[in-house]
Scaffold this motif. Structure first.
Motif, short mmCIF file in Angstrom:
data_model
loop_
_atom_site.label_atom_id
_atom_site.label_comp_id
_atom_site.label_asym_id
_atom_site.label_seq_id
_atom_site.Cartn_x
_atom_site.Cartn_y
_atom_site.Cartn_z
N TYR A 144 0.83 -1.21 0.00
CA TYR A 144 0.00 0.00 0.00
C TYR A 144 0.86 1.26 0.00
O TYR A 144 0.59 2.22 -0.73
CB TYR A 144 -0.94 0.01 1.21
CG TYR A 144 -2.22 -0.76 1.00
CD1 TYR A 144 -3.04 -0.50 -0.11
CD2 TYR A 144 -2.64 -1.73 1.91
CE1 TYR A 144 -4.22 -1.19 -0.30
CE2 TYR A 144 -3.82 -2.43 1.72
CZ TYR A 144 -4.61 -2.16 0.61
OH TYR A 144 -5.78 -2.85 0.43
N HIS A 183 -8.47 4.79 -5.94
CA HIS A 183 -9.35 3.66 -5.60
C HIS A 183 -9.09 2.49 -6.54
O HIS A 183 -8.64 2.66 -7.68
CB HIS A 183 -10.82 4.09 -5.62
CG HIS A 183 -11.34 4.46 -6.98
ND1 HIS A 183 -11.70 3.52 -7.92
CD2 HIS A 183 -11.56 5.66 -7.55
CE1 HIS A 183 -12.13 4.13 -9.01
NE2 HIS A 183 -12.04 5.43 -8.82
N GLN A 184 -9.38 1.30 -6.05
CA GLN A 184 -9.12 0.07 -6.80
C GLN A 184 -10.44 -0.58 -7.17
O GLN A 184 -11.30 -0.80 -6.30
CB GLN A 184 -8.25 -0.87 -5.95
CG GLN A 184 -6.89 -0.28 -5.67
CD GLN A 184 -6.33 -0.67 -4.31
OE1 GLN A 184 -7.05 -1.09 -3.42
NE2 GLN A 184 -5.02 -0.50 -4.16
N GLN A 216 -16.28 -1.03 -2.57
CA GLN A 216 -16.13 -2.20 -1.72
C GLN A 216 -15.59 -1.79 -0.36
O GLN A 216 -14.76 -0.90 -0.25
CB GLN A 216 -15.24 -3.26 -2.38
CG GLN A 216 -13.76 -2.90 -2.52
CD GLN A 216 -13.43 -2.17 -3.81
OE1 GLN A 216 -14.25 -1.46 -4.35
NE2 GLN A 216 -12.20 -2.34 -4.28
N PHE A 223 -13.63 -1.87 3.18
CA PHE A 223 -12.31 -2.26 3.66
C PHE A 223 -12.38 -2.39 5.18
O PHE A 223 -12.40 -1.40 5.90
CB PHE A 223 -11.28 -1.20 3.25
CG PHE A 223 -9.88 -1.46 3.76
CD1 PHE A 223 -9.10 -2.48 3.21
CD2 PHE A 223 -9.34 -0.68 4.76
CE1 PHE A 223 -7.81 -2.69 3.67
CE2 PHE A 223 -8.05 -0.89 5.23
CZ PHE A 223 -7.29 -1.91 4.68
N THR A 245 -14.99 2.57 2.82
CA THR A 245 -14.93 2.06 1.46
C THR A 245 -13.48 2.09 0.98
O THR A 245 -12.62 2.76 1.56
CB THR A 245 -15.78 2.92 0.52
OG1 THR A 245 -15.21 4.23 0.43
CG2 THR A 245 -17.22 3.00 0.99
N ASN A 246 -13.23 1.39 -0.11
CA ASN A 246 -11.88 1.37 -0.67
C ASN A 246 -11.44 2.77 -1.09
O ASN A 246 -10.27 3.15 -0.89
CB ASN A 246 -11.84 0.42 -1.87
CG ASN A 246 -10.54 0.47 -2.63
OD1 ASN A 246 -10.44 1.13 -3.66
ND2 ASN A 246 -9.53 -0.22 -2.12
N GLN A 259 -10.53 4.56 2.04
CA GLN A 259 -9.29 3.96 2.53
C GLN A 259 -8.07 4.56 1.84
O GLN A 259 -7.11 5.00 2.49
CB GLN A 259 -9.31 2.45 2.30
CG GLN A 259 -7.96 1.77 2.45
CD GLN A 259 -7.86 0.52 1.61
OE1 GLN A 259 -8.85 0.01 1.09
NE2 GLN A 259 -6.65 -0.01 1.47
N ILE A 268 -8.42 -7.71 -3.05
CA ILE A 268 -8.67 -6.27 -3.14
C ILE A 268 -10.13 -5.95 -3.42
O ILE A 268 -10.70 -5.02 -2.85
CB ILE A 268 -7.79 -5.64 -4.24
CG1 ILE A 268 -6.31 -5.78 -3.88
CG2 ILE A 268 -8.14 -4.17 -4.45
CD1 ILE A 268 -5.37 -5.34 -4.99
N SER A 328 -15.74 -7.10 -1.06
CA SER A 328 -16.17 -6.14 -0.07
C SER A 328 -16.30 -6.82 1.29
O SER A 328 -17.19 -7.63 1.51
CB SER A 328 -17.52 -5.52 -0.47
OG SER A 328 -17.90 -4.50 0.44
#
Length: 304
Positions: free
Chosen positions: A180, A191-192, A197, A199, A233-234, A237, A272, A275
């Motif tokens: 990361y 975001h990925q 999704q 985290f 959320t991703n 994050q 990754i 969710s």
């Protein structure tokens, strides 16, 4: 094999099984500082070997605490060989520990087995708690279920038992923070995938404190979600992680790009894109207080 009928010694004893990684190293250091006699079971030559049943039984006899973290890394491609090793590395080591403990005059007072928050379904509508969470499907879930079944089916009625369904563990110097941090520093910290999704995560310090909390609270047993109370959320994050390292911008990674990258580095995008929305309801209800309840607080400590 013969054992002493009394406790082997008055010094408190912890047995760490398969605990040679990021989490295990932290627990080993922590309990050594507390003055415990720390016994290690692993595949490393300097530790008790998994095929040395006599030594395992000797270590477990009279132990105050057994923590089992054994399991092959899931950071790989899920081909047939890796699937088999991932499954067996968890179920077989748990079975060995259960058989050894069952035969002892003084089995461990408490056995904490690692589990995974991946056992729950892909959740985007509500958090999964221990009591109302819905179990998912797929290979990772099958592994999680088999792991817990091996643990709870062990015939150890004199040992209190608890499973920690562990979310993503964050901390300095290891674990998932290394990739990361690299993404953020090289401008790829967007975001990925869709970014919506969830985290679910926990700071390494709080995970270790959960182990201590369960050891002290002799009224607690069963399944516990090891996750911080805040599940972001991703997209949130990655924004918080960028802020922690002073980066304003990060390129996003769409799902197709992640799929290509996962093949190249021999891993799975599930790590990754799934969710994970996991709430530590039982821990909070029991009075556990998180030192790092929010991701911003956790990242401030890690990046400092």
């Amino acid at each position: 094999m013969e054992f002493e009928t009394g406790r082997p010694d008055k010094k408190r004893k912890i047995v760490l099984a398969g605990a040679t990684g990021f989490i295990g190293g932290a627990l080993q250091e922590r309990y050594a500082r507390k003055g415990y006699d720390v016994k290690m079971i692993s595949r490393r030559p300097e530790h008790i070997a998994w095929n040395d049943f006599a030594k395992i039984a000797e270590a477990l006899n009279g132990a105050d605490l057994l923590v089992n973290l054994a399991g092959r890394s899931v950071n790989c491609r899920y081909n047939e060989r890796n699937r088999r090793e991932i499954m067996e590395s968890r179920t077989e080591t748990t079975r060995i520990l259960g058989e050894a403990a069952a035969a002892l005059p003084h089995p461990p007072a408490l056995w904490i087995n690692s589990g995974t928050a991946t056992i729950y379904r892909d959740a985007r509508d509500r958090p999964m708690t221990e009591e109302s969470g819905e179990i998912g499907s797929g290979f990772s879930v099958d592994v999680a279920k088999a792991w817990e079944e091996a643990f709870f089916s062990a015939d150890t009625p004199r040992t209190r038992k608890a499973v920690l369904r562990i979310a993503i563990v964050l901390g300095k110097g290891g674990g998932v923070m290394t990739p990361y941090v690299n993404l953020v520093r090289f401008g790829l910290g967007g975001h990925q995938g869709p970014g919506d999704q969830r985290f679910s995560w926990i700071h390494l310090e709080d995970l270790c404190r959960m182990v201590e909390f369960l050891e002290e609270r002799q009224d607690l047993s069963g399944v516990f979600n090891a996750s911080a109370p805040e599940q972001v959320t991703n997209a949130e994050q990655m924004r918080i992680m960028r802020e922690a390292y002073g980066r304003r911008f990060g390129l996003p990674a769409p799902a197709w790009m992640l799929e290509m990258g996962a093949v190249a580095i021999r891993t799975e995008t599930e790590l990754i894109l799934k969710s994970r929305w996991v709430a530590p309801e039982r821990m909070l209800r029991a009075g556990f207080e998180f030192r790092y309840p929010t991701l911003r607080e956790a990242m401030a400590e890690i990046a400092r």
